[in-house]
Write a protein that holds these residues in place. Structure first.
Motif, mmCIF file in Angstrom:
data_model
loop_
_atom_site.group_PDB
_atom_site.id
_atom_site.type_symbol
_atom_site.label_atom_id
_atom_site.label_comp_id
_atom_site.label_asym_id
_atom_site.label_seq_id
_atom_site.Cartn_x
_atom_site.Cartn_y
_atom_site.Cartn_z
ATOM 1 N N VAL A 161 0.847 -1.192 0.000
ATOM 2 C CA VAL A 161 0.000 0.000 0.000
ATOM 3 C C VAL A 161 0.883 1.242 0.000
ATOM 4 O O VAL A 161 1.647 1.484 0.946
ATOM 5 N N ILE A 162 0.773 2.039 -1.072
ATOM 6 C CA ILE A 162 1.502 3.307 -1.175
ATOM 7 C C ILE A 162 0.510 4.416 -0.835
ATOM 8 O O ILE A 162 -0.464 4.650 -1.564
ATOM 9 N N VAL A 188 -2.179 1.787 -5.249
ATOM 10 C CA VAL A 188 -1.909 3.224 -5.356
ATOM 11 C C VAL A 188 -3.223 3.976 -5.494
ATOM 12 O O VAL A 188 -4.227 3.407 -5.946
ATOM 13 N N PRO A 189 -3.255 5.252 -5.101
ATOM 14 C CA PRO A 189 -4.485 6.031 -5.305
ATOM 15 C C PRO A 189 -4.881 6.008 -6.776
ATOM 16 O O PRO A 189 -4.046 6.269 -7.656
ATOM 17 N N ALA A 190 -6.124 5.689 -7.062
ATOM 18 C CA ALA A 190 -6.567 5.566 -8.452
ATOM 19 C C ALA A 190 -6.325 6.844 -9.241
ATOM 20 O O ALA A 190 -5.954 6.798 -10.421
ATOM 21 N N ALA A 191 -6.472 7.983 -8.588
ATOM 22 C CA ALA A 191 -6.283 9.258 -9.275
ATOM 23 C C ALA A 191 -4.829 9.506 -9.652
ATOM 24 O O ALA A 191 -4.540 10.391 -10.469
ATOM 25 N N ARG A 192 -3.909 8.743 -9.068
ATOM 26 C CA ARG A 192 -2.480 8.945 -9.351
ATOM 27 C C ARG A 192 -1.877 7.752 -10.108
ATOM 28 O O ARG A 192 -0.661 7.564 -10.101
ATOM 29 N N MET A 193 -2.730 6.968 -10.772
ATOM 30 C CA MET A 193 -2.243 5.782 -11.471
ATOM 31 C C MET A 193 -1.232 6.141 -12.551
ATOM 32 O O MET A 193 -0.190 5.474 -12.695
ATOM 33 N N ALA A 194 -1.499 7.182 -13.314
ATOM 34 C CA ALA A 194 -0.570 7.575 -14.377
ATOM 35 C C ALA A 194 0.775 8.001 -13.790
ATOM 36 O O ALA A 194 1.838 7.660 -14.324
ATOM 37 N N GLU A 195 0.741 8.742 -12.697
ATOM 38 C CA GLU A 195 1.965 9.160 -12.024
ATOM 39 C C GLU A 195 2.725 7.950 -11.476
ATOM 40 O O GLU A 195 3.960 7.871 -11.559
ATOM 41 N N TYR A 246 -6.839 2.392 -5.739
ATOM 42 C CA TYR A 246 -7.802 2.423 -4.639
ATOM 43 C C TYR A 246 -8.368 3.835 -4.496
ATOM 44 O O TYR A 246 -7.745 4.822 -4.906
ATOM 45 N N ASP A 247 -9.581 3.912 -3.913
ATOM 46 C CA ASP A 247 -10.286 5.192 -3.786
ATOM 47 C C ASP A 247 -10.108 5.841 -2.424
ATOM 48 O O ASP A 247 -10.282 7.051 -2.286
ATOM 49 N N SER A 248 -9.812 5.040 -1.406
ATOM 50 C CA SER A 248 -9.636 5.547 -0.051
ATOM 51 C C SER A 248 -8.746 4.557 0.691
ATOM 52 O O SER A 248 -8.500 3.442 0.225
ATOM 53 N N VAL A 249 -8.290 4.955 1.863
ATOM 54 C CA VAL A 249 -7.460 4.047 2.656
ATOM 55 C C VAL A 249 -8.255 2.798 3.032
ATOM 56 O O VAL A 249 -7.732 1.675 2.984
#
Length: 474
Positions: free
Chosen positions: A253-254, A287-294, A389-392
């Motif tokens: 988990v990042i 990883v946070p789904a919103a930061r998948m590209a990063e 993932y969307d939340s912790v």
């Protein structure tokens, strides 16, 4: 060419009951590096007889005597570290640096930990007028794999020696060279005849004979969950104790913070150790789904620095262990692409310039969902999947959505948050912010990753029976 045509039984190198040799393949060359004799149930019988005879006296030795034997083994092991490293590189493809700096030293670390912790271990306690005693379980059967050969041998042998047990070891027939040197070390150290016995062979032959043998009181197995189930079935009719360290599909988990890119890169590097051939490898990166590209960009940058090639040279990754393993990995890679996973780097096929040897491209997939085969099956190769993932809470849910529970990893800037997330992951060993494995801490799994614990004095308990001496203090 190395030739291992005899077994170490009752303090001597003896001929097999039937001579049957197979080739040991060097995975870097795809050519035979030597041959090893494959034993039968008759060879196991001879080893068990020797171990049962030796148990009568070895079980009655003092802690001080066993510490002395462990220290003698340590001294001989240190003399042979170069030989052990060369054997590991040849038999299973670990690069020189990994073999010399990790594969061989970790075996030594388990021996030293056992010798250091044994004097303080409590073998009895008094309760009222009763004395509760811990005494050695008896003859132990050990079945070990090829991926960390010295680690997996010593996490069983060291605590068994420390607690007064005798043993029969079957190392992997794929990687038997280093175990033969271990037998030479024990012989040179003066370990009493019959305490340590080595019989080479395959699972259906020697492995089954060990796990089902009525003269073996406990069996410890490391390998796949599928094989572990068979070991347990074989052991059931004799109601022997079974300890297992099995497969894994460990989450990493990042957390979402400004150290994100660094932690992604760290997770990629940790995954690639030993060509990904570790049961506790952090193979599912969350990883946070919103930061998948990063995350994909950071992973690709890290992967570009991972060198693959001849393990006798200065590379990070050697080959995987065998043609069968190579073919399995290639099939999983191809199906992952078909299932819609995005190849960040790597993918099916051989690395450029390496037409010979069982080399696999270091691979990262992004946009993976946890229901894909590549996210649920233990690949046992240099393959990492990234899941959003969307939340912790969602990250923890995905982390625990697996049949396995061997290890987990959490990285983030907020140490308290890292600890909280780690405490919620259902696994036997949790690494926080890149912490390395600790030989003084226990290691083992939840769920289908096994039962029992290895490493440290926690491992001693696996090799002891508990006896109540009623009225002892009356």
């Amino acid at each position: 060419m190395r030739e291992i045509t005899k077994f170490y039984i009752d303090g001597q190198w003896v001929e097999p009951a039937e001579l049957n040799l197979i080739d040991v393949i060097n995975p870097a060359t795809e050519k035979a590096a030597g041959q090893v004799a494959i034993g039968t149930a008759a060879d196991v019988d001879a080893a068990v007889d020797a171990a049962r005879k030796a148990f009568v006296t070895w079980s009655q030795t003092t802690v001080e005597e066993r510490v002395g034997v462990l220290n003698a083994v340590i001294a001989e092991y240190q003399k042979r570290m170069g030989d052990l490293a060369a054997a590991v590189t040849e038999e299973m493809g670990a690069p020189n640096g990994l073999a010399n700096n990790v594969q061989v030293p970790i075996g030594l670390a388990h021996l030293m930990t056992a010798a250091q912790q044994l004097p303080d271990y409590k073998f009895y306690e008094d309760r009222g007028t009763s004395r509760v005693v811990k005494e050695p379980i008896g003859v132990c059967g050990f079945i070990t794999p090829w991926n960390w050969p010295l680690n997996q041998v010593m996490v069983k042998v060291a605590p068994a020696l420390a607690t007064g047990c005798t043993m029969v070891l079957k190392p992997s027939e794929v990687a038997p060279f280093s175990a033969a040197i271990v037998a030479e070390i024990f012989d040179a150290a003066g370990v009493p005849a019959g305490v340590f016995n080595l019989v080479n062979g395959d699972g259906p032959g020697v492995g089954s004979a060990i796990s089902s043998h009525p003269g073996i009181d406990m069996v410890s197995f490391t390998g796949s969950t599928r094989a572990g189930i068979e070991v347990a079935k074989n052991a059931a009719p004799t109601v022997k104790r079974v300890a297992q360290e099995l497969g894994g599909k460990s989450p990493n988990v990042i957390l979402d913070d400004d150290e994100f890119a660094k932690n992604v890169a760290g997770g990629v590097n940790q995954m690639m150790v030993n060509s990904g051939q570790s049961c506790n490898a952090p193979s599912r990166m969350l990883v946070p789904a919103a930061r998948m590209a990063e995350a994909a960009e950071a992973a690709k940058s890290a992967l570009e620095k991972v060198t693959v090639g001849d393990p006798s040279t200065d590379v990070r990754l050697g080959p995987v262990v065998s043609e069968a393993q190579f073919d399995k990995i290639q099939g999983l890679l191809e199906r992952a692409v078909s299932d819609g996973a995005t190849v960040v780097d790597g993918g099916p096929g051989r690395p450029d310039g390496l037409p010979t040897g069982y080399y696999v491209k270091p691979t990262v997939f992004s946009d993976v969902t946890n229901d894909m085969e590549i996210a649920r099956t233990e690949v046992f190769g240099p393959v990492l999947v990234m899941i959003g993932y969307d939340s912790v809470d969602n990250a923890v849910e995905i982390a625990n959505d697996t049949d396995y529970g061997l290890a987990g990893y959490v990285s983030g800037k907020d140490v308290d948050e890292v600890r909280k997330v780690g405490s919620r992951i259902r696994a036997g060993s949790i690494s926080l912010n890149g912490a390395q494995l600790d030989p003084t801490a226990p290691f083992g799994g939840y769920k289908q990753s096994g039962n029992g614990r290895e490493w440290s004095d926690y491992a001693f308990d696996e090799f002891l029976e508990v006896k109540s001496m009623l009225g002892y203090g009356a």
